[in-house]
Motif scaffolding. Structure first.
Motif, PDB file in Angstrom:
ATOM      1  N   PHE A 183       0.742  -1.089   0.006  1.00 51.37           N
ATOM      2  CA  PHE A 183       0.173  -0.033   0.159  1.00 51.37           C
ATOM      3  C   PHE A 183       0.832   1.161  -0.107  1.00 51.37           C
ATOM      4  O   PHE A 183       0.293   2.429  -0.310  1.00 51.37           O
ATOM      5  CB  PHE A 183      -1.041  -0.076   1.152  1.00 51.37           C
ATOM      6  CG  PHE A 183      -2.179  -0.917   0.944  1.00 51.37           C
ATOM      7  CD1 PHE A 183      -3.290  -0.404   0.553  1.00 51.37           C
ATOM      8  CD2 PHE A 183      -2.150  -2.196   1.589  1.00 51.37           C
ATOM      9  CE1 PHE A 183      -4.376  -1.096   0.338  1.00 51.37           C
ATOM     10  CE2 PHE A 183      -3.286  -2.823   1.684  1.00 51.37           C
ATOM     11  CZ  PHE A 183      -4.215  -2.411   1.006  1.00 51.37           C
ATOM     12  N   VAL A 184       2.230   1.183   0.410  1.00 54.33           N
ATOM     13  CA  VAL A 184       3.031   2.312   0.620  1.00 54.33           C
ATOM     14  C   VAL A 184       4.148   2.369  -0.263  1.00 54.33           C
ATOM     15  O   VAL A 184       4.916   3.320  -0.068  1.00 54.33           O
ATOM     16  CB  VAL A 184       3.390   2.442   2.179  1.00 54.33           C
ATOM     17  CG1 VAL A 184       2.184   2.433   2.968  1.00 54.33           C
ATOM     18  CG2 VAL A 184       4.111   1.052   2.484  1.00 54.33           C
ATOM     19  N   GLU A 185       4.287   1.658  -1.208  1.00 56.04           N
ATOM     20  CA  GLU A 185       5.472   1.837  -2.186  1.00 56.04           C
ATOM     21  C   GLU A 185       4.912   1.445  -3.708  1.00 56.04           C
ATOM     22  O   GLU A 185       4.786   0.245  -3.820  1.00 56.04           O
ATOM     23  CB  GLU A 185       6.752   0.778  -1.784  1.00 56.04           C
ATOM     24  CG  GLU A 185       7.830   0.898  -2.746  1.00 56.04           C
ATOM     25  CD  GLU A 185       9.079   0.264  -2.410  1.00 56.04           C
ATOM     26  OE1 GLU A 185       9.693   0.609  -1.575  1.00 56.04           O
ATOM     27  OE2 GLU A 185       9.473  -0.901  -2.841  1.00 56.04           O
ATOM     28  N   ARG A 212      10.758   6.633   4.714  1.00 59.26           N
ATOM     29  CA  ARG A 212       9.762   5.744   5.374  1.00 59.26           C
ATOM     30  C   ARG A 212      10.405   5.001   6.742  1.00 59.26           C
ATOM     31  O   ARG A 212       9.731   4.965   7.610  1.00 59.26           O
ATOM     32  CB  ARG A 212       9.047   4.827   4.449  1.00 59.26           C
ATOM     33  CG  ARG A 212       8.384   5.313   3.236  1.00 59.26           C
ATOM     34  CD  ARG A 212       7.563   4.515   2.763  1.00 59.26           C
ATOM     35  NE  ARG A 212       8.340   3.428   1.780  1.00 59.26           N
ATOM     36  CZ  ARG A 212       8.767   3.531   0.587  1.00 59.26           C
ATOM     37  NH1 ARG A 212       8.331   4.584  -0.142  1.00 59.26           N
ATOM     38  NH2 ARG A 212       9.446   2.674   0.077  1.00 59.26           N
ATOM     39  N   LYS A 213      11.534   4.594   6.482  1.00 58.24           N
ATOM     40  CA  LYS A 213      12.162   3.693   7.397  1.00 58.24           C
ATOM     41  C   LYS A 213      12.597   4.719   8.697  1.00 58.24           C
ATOM     42  O   LYS A 213      12.392   4.398   9.938  1.00 58.24           O
ATOM     43  CB  LYS A 213      13.460   2.957   7.050  1.00 58.24           C
ATOM     44  CG  LYS A 213      13.246   2.023   6.026  1.00 58.24           C
ATOM     45  CD  LYS A 213      14.513   1.266   5.693  1.00 58.24           C
ATOM     46  CE  LYS A 213      14.232   0.177   4.719  1.00 58.24           C
ATOM     47  NZ  LYS A 213      15.487  -0.684   4.132  1.00 58.24           N
ATOM     48  N   ILE A 214      13.065   5.766   8.391  1.00 63.67           N
ATOM     49  CA  ILE A 214      13.512   6.957   9.318  1.00 63.67           C
ATOM     50  C   ILE A 214      12.128   7.403  10.124  1.00 63.67           C
ATOM     51  O   ILE A 214      12.311   7.650  11.350  1.00 63.67           O
ATOM     52  CB  ILE A 214      14.278   8.004   8.680  1.00 63.67           C
ATOM     53  CG1 ILE A 214      15.510   7.640   8.331  1.00 63.67           C
ATOM     54  CG2 ILE A 214      14.561   9.076   9.788  1.00 63.67           C
ATOM     55  CD1 ILE A 214      16.453   7.140   9.333  1.00 63.67           C
ATOM     56  N   CYS A 215      11.105   7.513   9.467  1.00 61.28           N
ATOM     57  CA  CYS A 215      10.032   7.977  10.295  1.00 61.28           C
ATOM     58  C   CYS A 215       9.308   7.117  11.251  1.00 61.28           C
ATOM     59  O   CYS A 215       9.070   7.272  12.416  1.00 61.28           O
ATOM     60  CB  CYS A 215       8.693   8.066   8.883  1.00 61.28           C
ATOM     61  SG  CYS A 215       9.036   9.377   8.109  1.00 61.28           S
ATOM     62  N   PHE A 274       6.103   1.320   8.038  1.00 67.17           N
ATOM     63  CA  PHE A 274       5.666   2.738   7.635  1.00 67.17           C
ATOM     64  C   PHE A 274       4.009   2.615   7.343  1.00 67.17           C
ATOM     65  O   PHE A 274       3.292   3.257   7.779  1.00 67.17           O
ATOM     66  CB  PHE A 274       6.320   3.323   6.411  1.00 67.17           C
ATOM     67  CG  PHE A 274       5.780   4.492   5.906  1.00 67.17           C
ATOM     68  CD1 PHE A 274       6.161   5.698   6.599  1.00 67.17           C
ATOM     69  CD2 PHE A 274       4.839   4.799   5.017  1.00 67.17           C
ATOM     70  CE1 PHE A 274       5.694   7.112   6.480  1.00 67.17           C
ATOM     71  CE2 PHE A 274       4.319   6.298   4.488  1.00 67.17           C
ATOM     72  CZ  PHE A 274       5.030   7.325   5.024  1.00 67.17           C
ATOM     73  N   GLU A 275       3.566   1.403   6.959  1.00 64.44           N
ATOM     74  CA  GLU A 275       2.227   1.379   6.536  1.00 64.44           C
ATOM     75  C   GLU A 275       1.481   1.272   7.871  1.00 64.44           C
ATOM     76  O   GLU A 275       0.428   2.047   7.933  1.00 64.44           O
ATOM     77  CB  GLU A 275       1.846  -0.037   6.031  1.00 64.44           C
ATOM     78  CG  GLU A 275       0.441  -0.306   5.633  1.00 64.44           C
ATOM     79  CD  GLU A 275       0.269  -1.676   4.891  1.00 64.44           C
ATOM     80  OE1 GLU A 275      -0.965  -2.174   5.120  1.00 64.44           O
ATOM     81  OE2 GLU A 275       0.828  -2.035   4.164  1.00 64.44           O
ATOM     82  N   SER A 279      -1.198   4.098   9.060  1.00 64.02           N
ATOM     83  CA  SER A 279      -2.696   3.654   9.324  1.00 64.02           C
ATOM     84  C   SER A 279      -3.247   4.049  10.536  1.00 64.02           C
ATOM     85  O   SER A 279      -4.467   4.161  11.014  1.00 64.02           O
ATOM     86  CB  SER A 279      -3.089   2.340   9.334  1.00 64.02           C
ATOM     87  OG  SER A 279      -2.369   1.503  10.115  1.00 64.02           O
ATOM     88  N   HIS A 280      -2.498   4.557  11.487  1.00 66.03           N
ATOM     89  CA  HIS A 280      -2.655   5.276  12.773  1.00 66.03           C
ATOM     90  C   HIS A 280      -3.618   6.309  12.570  1.00 66.03           C
ATOM     91  O   HIS A 280      -3.483   7.178  11.831  1.00 66.03           O
ATOM     92  CB  HIS A 280      -1.545   5.648  13.407  1.00 66.03           C
ATOM     93  CG  HIS A 280      -1.738   5.486  14.900  1.00 66.03           C
ATOM     94  ND1 HIS A 280      -2.307   4.959  15.913  1.00 66.03           N
ATOM     95  CD2 HIS A 280      -1.899   7.040  15.795  1.00 66.03           C
ATOM     96  CE1 HIS A 280      -2.332   5.264  17.093  1.00 66.03           C
ATOM     97  NE2 HIS A 280      -2.074   6.627  17.041  1.00 66.03           N
ATOM     98  N   ARG A 281      -4.723   6.511  13.523  1.00 64.64           N
ATOM     99  CA  ARG A 281      -5.681   7.474  13.368  1.00 64.64           C
ATOM    100  C   ARG A 281      -5.448   8.801  13.376  1.00 64.64           C
ATOM    101  O   ARG A 281      -5.849   9.770  12.722  1.00 64.64           O
ATOM    102  CB  ARG A 281      -6.809   6.837  14.391  1.00 64.64           C
ATOM    103  CG  ARG A 281      -8.002   8.204  14.391  1.00 64.64           C
ATOM    104  CD  ARG A 281      -9.196   7.793  15.177  1.00 64.64           C
ATOM    105  NE  ARG A 281     -10.337   8.495  15.109  1.00 64.64           N
ATOM    106  CZ  ARG A 281     -11.207   8.454  15.993  1.00 64.64           C
ATOM    107  NH1 ARG A 281     -11.337   7.528  16.768  1.00 64.64           N
ATOM    108  NH2 ARG A 281     -12.217   9.116  15.716  1.00 64.64           N
ATOM    109  N   GLY A 282      -4.305   9.008  14.237  1.00 64.22           N
ATOM    110  CA  GLY A 282      -3.824  10.430  14.390  1.00 64.22           C
ATOM    111  C   GLY A 282      -2.748  11.101  13.383  1.00 64.22           C
ATOM    112  O   GLY A 282      -2.470  12.030  13.352  1.00 64.22           O
ATOM    113  N   VAL A 283      -2.534  10.020  12.579  1.00 67.17           N
ATOM    114  CA  VAL A 283      -1.502  10.534  11.439  1.00 67.17           C
ATOM    115  C   VAL A 283      -2.103  11.038   9.985  1.00 67.17           C
ATOM    116  O   VAL A 283      -2.719  10.426   9.257  1.00 67.17           O
ATOM    117  CB  VAL A 283      -0.689   9.388  10.891  1.00 67.17           C
ATOM    118  CG1 VAL A 283       0.385   9.790  10.066  1.00 67.17           C
ATOM    119  CG2 VAL A 283       0.273   8.816  12.288  1.00 67.17           C
TER     120      VAL A 283
END
Length: 360
Positions: A183-185, A212-215, A274-275, A279-283
């Motif tokens: 979903f993310v790449e 993505r990895k650093i996030c 990262f996916e 997907s977290h609600r607050g992001v």
């Protein structure tokens, strides 16, 4: 991946919208019925994930004259003519209809006898696709349209559209579960737009893999550094991107104001990748943009700032790479359709001209 459109995607408002709708419904009803008879529902589902196929249907039904406005009309017609009895179902649509997808999926789930696990997978896919195109790709086109087509074996295609209201420009995003690896790449089967933006944060690009990895690293293991960065920003210290290496020298990011509680909640969750983070609600857009800024400021790791869509002009320069078999299939279906001879001939000529423009 095909990443451009065959028409400039602008919104054209017309007093003849009912006339366009009635003619398009007549043509698409016959055309889709013929295509399903020739190629089956699974092929039609796959076709909708192709911008070329979608544009071909639009051209055949005269809706390309409305350009960006064609998408919502086609969605309404699809919902009217595509029924579960043929093995496909259509949910979602423009604005509030897009938010009804979970409830509509519950109804479809009963029609297709989906398990609770399959239903949750479909609802998750709907949420993640919307999250990616609204948050992971920050291109200035907030979504207002979300259409999901589901097959009786649980495969899906999603078409979304975003809009720049003041400029009257739209951008269309195509997805399908068929052969989807992430979903993310690089998840899209197509992104089309009227023109390319100069700066887009594209966290789905392969070039954004390190970002993505650093996030994830920031919220799971380097949370104190993230907190200090946030505190400095909150105190009014203007952190700027300076002395950057090419090609980032001219990139300027507006540092967003965020609610720290969302990052705290995210850190407690300890996302594995990262996916899961996304997907977290607050992001949302601002939270992710702050994490992108932190990647750059703390680790000098950059995401892709390239627009993943191509403009109309760029599409023709890359015409030799386009997969035009979709247009031939639509033409064959039109030939075999029950449409009256005059409309069939005119629609066929329009498709022929489309094909000629691609090949010339």
């Amino acid at each position: 991946m095909y990443r451009s459109g065959l028409k400039d995607l602008e919104i054209h408002y017309t007093y003849k919208s009912r006339w366009y709708f009635e003619r398009a419904e007549k043509i698409l009803t016959a055309l889709v019925d013929s295509y399903l008879s020739l190629h089956g529902p699974k092929r039609f589902l796959r076709g909708l994930s192709s911008p070329i196929f979608f544009d071909a249907l639009s051209v055949a039904s005269f809706l390309d004259e409305l350009e960006g406005g064609a998408t919502t009309i086609m969605a309404t017609i699809f919902k009217n003519i595509i029924k579960p009895e043929i093995g496909l179902a259509v949910v979602g649509g423009k604005r509030i209809e897009g938010y009804r997808v979970p409830a509509e999926l519950d109804i479809i789930g009963r029609e297709f006898s989906f398990s609770s696990e399959k239903l949750e997978e479909l609802k998750y896919a709907s949420r993640m696709v919307a999250k990616v195109d609204n948050v992971a790709i920050q291109d200035g086109f907030p979504l207002y349209f979300h259409l999901m087509v589901v097959s009786n074996d649980g495969e899906w295609t999603i078409i979304q559209q975003g809009i720049k209201v003041l400029e009257g420009l739209v951008r269309r995003y195509h997805w399908t579960s068929i052969k989807l690896k992430s979903f993310v790449e690089e998840p899209h089967t197509g992104i089309i737009s009227a023109h390319r933006e100069k700066i887009v944060i594209d966290m789905t690009s392969m070039k954004s893999e390190d970002a993505r990895k650093i996030c994830v690293e920031l919220v799971t293991h380097d949370f104190k550094k993230l907190r200090r960065l946030h505190e400095n920003f909150s105190k009014g210290i203007q952190l700027r991107l300076t002395d950057l290496e090419e090609p980032h020298r001219n990139i300027q990011l507006e540092i967003p104001s965020i609610k720290w509680v969302y990052l705290q909640s995210l850190s407690k969750k300890q996302p594995r990748d990262f996916e899961e983070l996304l997907s977290h609600r607050g992001v949302g857009m601002q939270t992710l943009r702050f994490l992108v800024f932190a990647c750059i400021q703390l680790y000098q790791v950059y995401p892709s700032f390239e627009d993943p869509a191509l403009s109309f002009e760029e599409a023709y320069r890359l015409a030799e790479t386009l997969d035009d078999k979709w247009i031939y299939e639509v033409m064959d279906a039109l030939k075999e359709s029950s449409l009256e001879m005059f409309l069939k001939k005119v629609s066929y000529n329009r498709l022929y001209n489309l094909l000629y423009n691609i090949e010339s």
